[in-house]
Write an enzyme that holds these catalytic residues in place. Sequence first.
Site, PDB file in Angstrom:
ATOM      1  N   GLN A  53      35.702  15.265  34.362  1.00  0.00           N
ATOM      2  CA  GLN A  53      36.258  15.659  35.643  1.00  0.00           C
ATOM      3  C   GLN A  53      36.276  14.426  36.622  1.00  0.00           C
ATOM      4  O   GLN A  53      36.742  14.974  37.826  1.00  0.00           O
ATOM      5  CB  GLN A  53      35.526  17.033  36.212  1.00  0.00           C
ATOM      6  N   HIS A 153      29.895  17.408  27.222  1.00  0.00           N
ATOM      7  CA  HIS A 153      31.522  18.239  28.380  1.00  0.00           C
ATOM      8  C   HIS A 153      32.268  18.973  28.630  1.00  0.00           C
ATOM      9  O   HIS A 153      33.052  18.906  28.659  1.00  0.00           O
ATOM     10  CB  HIS A 153      31.038  17.491  30.115  1.00  0.00           C
ATOM     11  N   GLU A 199      26.022  23.140  28.241  1.00  0.00           N
ATOM     12  CA  GLU A 199      26.566  24.824  29.029  1.00  0.00           C
ATOM     13  C   GLU A 199      27.257  25.519  27.637  1.00  0.00           C
ATOM     14  O   GLU A 199      27.954  25.819  27.667  1.00  0.00           O
ATOM     15  CB  GLU A 199      27.561  25.154  30.077  1.00  0.00           C
ATOM     16  N   TYR A 343      23.839  29.061  39.532  1.00  0.00           N
ATOM     17  CA  TYR A 343      24.109  28.535  40.408  1.00  0.00           C
ATOM     18  C   TYR A 343      23.882  30.252  41.907  1.00  0.00           C
ATOM     19  O   TYR A 343      24.510  30.247  42.643  1.00  0.00           O
ATOM     20  CB  TYR A 343      25.396  28.775  40.081  1.00  0.00           C
ATOM     21  N   GLU A 415      22.710  21.463  37.326  1.00  0.00           N
ATOM     22  CA  GLU A 415      23.452  22.279  37.843  1.00  0.00           C
ATOM     23  C   GLU A 415      23.292  22.699  38.999  1.00  0.00           C
ATOM     24  O   GLU A 415      22.997  24.187  38.298  1.00  0.00           O
ATOM     25  CB  GLU A 415      24.988  22.178  37.485  1.00  0.00           C
ATOM     26  N   TRP A 458      25.510  19.707  42.254  1.00  0.00           N
ATOM     27  CA  TRP A 458      27.019  19.628  41.467  1.00  0.00           C
ATOM     28  C   TRP A 458      27.542  19.625  42.490  1.00  0.00           C
ATOM     29  O   TRP A 458      27.784  20.722  43.328  1.00  0.00           O
ATOM     30  CB  TRP A 458      27.557  20.670  40.693  1.00  0.00           C
ATOM     31  N   PHE A 474      33.368  20.885  44.943  1.00  0.00           N
ATOM     32  CA  PHE A 474      31.918  21.244  45.122  1.00  0.00           C
ATOM     33  C   PHE A 474      31.224  20.273  46.021  1.00  0.00           C
ATOM     34  O   PHE A 474      30.288  19.851  45.656  1.00  0.00           O
ATOM     35  CB  PHE A 474      31.100  21.728  43.405  1.00  0.00           C
TER      36      PHE A 474
END
Length: 522
Positions: A53, A153, A199, A343, A415, A458, A474
């Site tokens: 990313q 990731h 995750e 989140y 995150e 994050w 973000f």
Amino acid sequence: MQGKRPLMASVLLSLFLISLHLWLCFAQSSPPNFTRNDFPSDFVFGAGTSAYQVEGAAAEDGRSPCIWDTHTHAGKMPDNSTGDIASDQYHKYKEDVKLMSDTGLEAYKFSISWSRLIPNGRGEVNPKGVDYYNNLINELTEKGIQPHVMLYHQDLPQALEDEYHGWLSPRIVDDFTAYADVCFREFGDRVSHWTTIAEVNIMSIASYDIGVFPPQRCSYPFGVNNCTAGNSSTEPYIAIHNTLLAHASVFHLYKTKYKAFQHGWIGLNVYTYWYSPFSNSEADVKAAKRARDFTLGWIVDPLVFGDYPKIMKKIVRSRLPVFTKSQSEYLKGSFDFIGLNHYTSIFVVDNSVEALAMPIRDYSSDMLAKCTVSKNETPSGKFVPTSTPYHPDGLRKMLEYIKQKYKNPPIYIQENGCELVTEDTMNDTYRINYLNGYIGSTLEAIRNGVNVKGYFVWSFIDVFELLDGYRTRFGLYFVDFDDKELKRIPKLSAHWYANFLKGKNIIGLQGGHSVVLDLELK
Ligand SMILES: *[C@@H]1O[C@H](CO)[C@@H](O)[C@H](O)[C@H]1NC(C)=O
Ligand SMILES: *[C@@H]1O[C@H](CO)[C@@H](O)[C@H](O)[C@H]1NC(C)=O
Ligand SMILES: *[C@@H]1O[C@H](CO)[C@@H](O)[C@H](O)[C@H]1NC(C)=O
Ligand SMILES: *[C@@H]1O[C@H](CO)[C@@H](O)[C@H](O)[C@H]1NC(C)=O
Ligand SMILES: *[C@@H]1O[C@H](CO)[C@@H](O)[C@H](O)[C@H]1NC(C)=O
């Protein structure tokens, strides 16, 4: 996948096939006031990114493609974007570490690109890859910023996908362990916080049940894409089974080969919402509990108790792989901390009657529940249609739940952050209020005895987002993706976080307080 919802929220929400407006709801009470010094002195505050990313340099210096390169080059992103250049941290790491230092970041969480370090997935190590991560790590430690490293990731080397379908094969265990061995050997003298896989639950659901992430596997009638291969009823469970065994293998490798002299910690990362029952009915209360077991328990129960949650075994039956007795012992206790990505909160409605009547079920329908973002909540703040819904108390509840259920393990919030697509890109007061609320909620959990050790926003800078490409942001720092230089500019939230990290009293903006712009950024 329309809409610009929080990255992982989008995945799970589409999973529940619910389409809704995300309303922004500020809590009515005034936000907590606290300073950095209210947190334990060994607590770390940081921010994060991930390799695909942020790095760019996708085909440079010997890096070979990962499954995300294949995915984006096939035009699968809504904005037809790729991570070929992304935020170009590969070339701009010095500048970025300088920004981290100016911000007062105590730790930086980043991931290593497996296919940069070991281009074929196994075997030969790419010296240029080793150099890059050495340089980044040295730059961080010289500035007093702790490197927190995620080994994986979402970016499997394409070579391993082609060879044996990656996480669907038990062969991944040895290759992942060998990759981790290289990382510990090369970087472990300076890195003491390692997380194996980001995750894991999302990876499995997004890649093998609903088919939005590469390798985009799913099976009719499940999934949001017409996948060409896959089995949504079985593969999500198989992938997690192999993932957990790969994680445990890496944990044991570290423990036997490195821990005595590197003294580091190994964790696994899981994504969670806080799940509240939609109503007080017994059915909804049970459904919320099932949702917790199917998302969090699926991953953490095996690490703590050596097996999947009972309710999963009961519902999924023969489709759920079984741990042998020795595997179960091997898994039990195979972590030093839990990494949590969190989140927002969702509400859960019982769906058992319809789901049990289905001729075949996938992972999502096995939960016998549907989830929804909001329950008749009247927005009391400014309406921002494309932002992460604000439910800070859900984080405290999740942390306290983990404390009670899993014997109070050390937890890093790896995150937490807020997606925004507004005209107020730079003046991101919504993000400031969001972070203020969630950091305050973390402090409350610590005061209630939860063993939280760190918190990472994050993302540090704007990055290529896995669902939306460059359409959503973000970051604490704006990246001008239209500018050849990919200029970084601090948003108001970067100033706010910097003030907080410098020990200033921090107050959310709801009360009309303003952020002091005293961060010198050159
Ligand atoms: C936070 O501080 C402000 C200004 O000092 C005050 O008005 C507010 O009531 C405080 N909030 C809490 C929750 O203590
Ligand atoms: C997507 O990008 C590729 C190259 O990056 C280009 O060839 C293709 O025409 C683009 N497609 C659309 C729909 O813009
Ligand atoms: C999937 O296939 C169905 C039937 O062939 C079609 O109606 C639908 O538009 C396709 N969906 C996607 C996302 O391509
Ligand atoms: C998925 O796997 C199960 C169990 O092996 C099998 O019964 C089912 O037919 C498979 N579904 C598809 C779509 O291949
Ligand atoms: C940011 O926006 C808020 C309200 O939307 C406004 O009060 C404030 O002055 C703005 N700050 C800056 C630095 O533009």
